[in-house]
Design an enzyme around this catalytic site. Structure first.
Site, PDB file in Angstrom:
ATOM      1  N   ASP A   1     -94.001  60.049  46.291  1.00 25.47           N
ATOM      2  CA  ASP A   1     -94.327  59.839  44.878  1.00 25.47           C
ATOM      3  C   ASP A   1     -95.784  59.433  44.717  1.00 25.47           C
ATOM      4  OD1 ASP A   1     -94.378  57.342  45.912  1.00 25.47           O
ATOM      5  OD2 ASP A   1     -93.107  56.416  44.400  1.00 25.47           O
ATOM      6  N   ASN A   2     -96.635  59.860  45.634  1.00 18.92           N
ATOM      7  CA  ASN A   2     -98.045  59.477  45.453  1.00 18.92           C
ATOM      8  C   ASN A   2     -98.962  60.632  45.838  1.00 18.92           C
ATOM      9  OD1 ASN A   2     -99.177  58.902  48.364  1.00 18.92           O
ATOM     10  ND2 ASN A   2     -97.115  58.059  48.295  1.00 18.92           N
TER      11      ASN A   2
ATOM     12  N   CYS B   1     -93.448  55.902  39.191  1.00 19.94           N
ATOM     13  CA  CYS B   1     -92.146  55.613  38.584  1.00 19.94           C
ATOM     14  C   CYS B   1     -91.932  54.117  38.401  1.00 19.94           C
ATOM     15  CB  CYS B   1     -91.028  56.212  39.419  1.00 19.94           C
ATOM     16  SG  CYS B   1     -91.016  58.013  39.366  1.00 19.94           S
TER      17      CYS B   1
ATOM     18  N   CYS C   1     -99.703  41.908  36.246  1.00 22.77           N
ATOM     19  CA  CYS C   1     -98.723  42.867  35.719  1.00 22.77           C
ATOM     20  C   CYS C   1     -97.464  42.745  36.566  1.00 22.77           C
ATOM     21  CB  CYS C   1     -99.293  44.289  35.703  1.00 22.77           C
ATOM     22  SG  CYS C   1     -99.603  44.990  37.328  1.00 22.77           S
TER      23      CYS C   1
ATOM     24  N   GLN D   1     -80.529  52.665  41.612  1.00 25.38           N
ATOM     25  CA  GLN D   1     -80.309  53.388  40.358  1.00 25.38           C
ATOM     26  C   GLN D   1     -80.483  54.896  40.548  1.00 25.38           C
ATOM     27  OE1 GLN D   1     -83.531  54.425  39.213  1.00 25.38           O
ATOM     28  NE2 GLN D   1     -83.474  54.614  36.973  1.00 25.38           N
ATOM     29  N   ARG D   2     -81.155  55.331  41.617  1.00 23.38           N
ATOM     30  CA  ARG D   2     -81.383  56.770  41.813  1.00 23.38           C
ATOM     31  C   ARG D   2     -81.330  57.205  43.274  1.00 23.38           C
ATOM     32  NH1 ARG D   2     -85.348  53.669  41.315  1.00 23.38           N
ATOM     33  NH2 ARG D   2     -87.214  53.815  42.582  1.00 23.38           N
TER      34      ARG D   2
ATOM     35  N   GLY E   1     -85.768  58.669  46.067  1.00 25.08           N
ATOM     36  CA  GLY E   1     -85.027  59.343  45.015  1.00 25.08           C
ATOM     37  C   GLY E   1     -84.828  60.822  45.301  1.00 25.08           C
TER      38      GLY E   1
END
Ligand code: ZN
Length: 401
Positions: free
Chosen positions: A142-143, A200, A359, A84-85, A53
């Protein structure tokens, strides 16, 4: 001056061809860029970690701006949920390596740019070698383990790290550069507990948000190369897209900082997964929960076999109700207890029974498992890969999301 290209005398900078002069004409008339600045950009080497992203706008704008060499670190493939991004990739790229997709897009935007692909997960073993080869590093991951790893590698190598992060409707950006100001560890000496901050994939993210934050990162990288303006050194920019507001926090260097302080304790790269209390990140670079904590796992195929044999297993789905609506394992007896409701509803789960927690991808259910174990439950399994893996391995009629 830490940025090597900046030390180069103007006559050592590469020349611009007539086609490049035309291409960059709107830069050439800017006093802060001009022909010499454009040649600096051409000589510059910028590393972008993650072609997701944030990496999408960063790579595209740096390429368009004429940054001569862009290193990209990514080992992931394009997934439908990325589109989507992650605008550097298109629908036709689904299933391709992100590196290949990004390289093709850059070649179309600006054939004068060289992409150096690094098809690896950046780790303590390879980070110094990769980071040292560039002038500016952009964190598009992102981590937390990779964020600390990049910070420490940049501190040790003396490079500026352009930081960006996004979640839901809010983003942050800064420039961590120990030679000029604070580093990421001055701000956050210790990582948050692994279950405190969703990624995210779990928390969601506005598709436009990485476009805005990534563009800020790209602008900072260009300014650092040109040595113009005021970089975000010592400032944390916080952006709230819902209220459409920017706030700024002053950051101070921490003299006790373990990485850049007066008595640093970080002299080489460490095991960042362990430091952050989680296992190595999975494909996609998303933070995953640990089996370092001894989380017992069952694969969807194994679970299906046992259910078919009639083994008495209770499946507890810890996702949110809207996710349950998308698809669930109710035909196999699954019941929904969202992770946030687990503490008050734990009494609904029979401690004597065998329980499989499930999950979306396996991160939240691992947290649920750790919670139940603390409350005396023993016969627990985490469904490996969550309902996404169930869709892959057992029942493709379950929608992926
Ligand atoms: Zn520091």
């Amino acid at each position: 001056m830490a940025i090597e290209t900046m030390e180069k005398a103007a006559d050592a900078l590469p020349a611009l061809s007539p086609e490049e002069n035309l291409r960059y004409s709107r830069h050439l008339i800017l006093p802060q860029v001009g022909p010499e600045g454009q040649r600096r950009l051409k000589a510059a080497r910028v590393l972008v970690v993650g072609a997701g992203g944030l990496g999408s706008p960063v790579v595209m704008y740096l390429a368009a701006a004429g940054v001569g060499t862009i290193g990209i670190v990514d080992f992931d493939t394009v997934d439908m949920t990325n589109l989507q991004r992650q605008v550097i990739h298109g629908t036709a790229d689904v299933g391709r390596r992100k590196l290949d997709s990004a390289r093709d897009r850059v070649a179309d935007i600006n054939p004068h740019v060289r992409v150096e692909p690094h098809a690896v997960r950046i780790t303590s073993r390879n980070a110094m070698e990769i980071v040292r080869a560039y002038d500016v590093v952009i964190d598009g991951t992102d981590n937390f383990p990779t964020r600390y790893l990049l910070n420490d590698a940049c501190v040790l190598a003396g490079k500026p790290c352009v930081y960006g992060s996004i979640l839901r409707w809010e983003g942050q950006a800064s420039v961590f550069w120990a030679e000029r100001g604070p580093c990421y560890r001055c701000l956050f000496a210790e990582p948050p507990p692994p279950d405190m901050v969703p990624n995210c994939a779990e928390g969601g993210v506005l598709g436009v948000l990485p476009g805005i934050v990534g563009c800020i990162q790209a602008a900072e990288a260009v300014k650092l190369v040109l040595e113009v303006g005021e970089p975000l050194v010592g400032r944390l920019l916080i952006f709230d897209a819902l209220r459409m507001r920017f706030r700024e926090m002053r950051l101070r260097r921490d003299p006790e900082c373990p990485a850049c302080g007066e008595h640093p304790t970080v002299h080489e790269l460490i095991d960042y997964e362990r430091f952050c209390g989680i296992a190595p990140a999975g494909a996609g670079g998303e933070t995953r929960m640990a089996d370092a904590q001894g989380i017992p796992e069952i694969t969807p195929t194994e679970l299906k076999e046992r259910l078919d044999r009639g083994d008495p297993i209770t499946i507890v789905d810890v996702r949110e109700p809207f996710e349950w609506e998308i698809g669930n394992l109710e035909p196999h007896g699954a019941r929904l207890i969202p992770l946030g409701e687990l503490p008050e509803r734990v009494g609904e789960i029979d401690p004597a029974g065998e329980i499989v927690l499930q999950c979306r991808s396996g991160a939240r259910s691992a947290q649920a498992l750790a919670f139940l174990r603390q409350h005396g439950y023993e016969r627990l399994w985490n469904l490996k890969g969550g309902i996404l893996a169930w869709s892959d391995q057992v029942d493709p009629s379950i929608p992926r999301y």
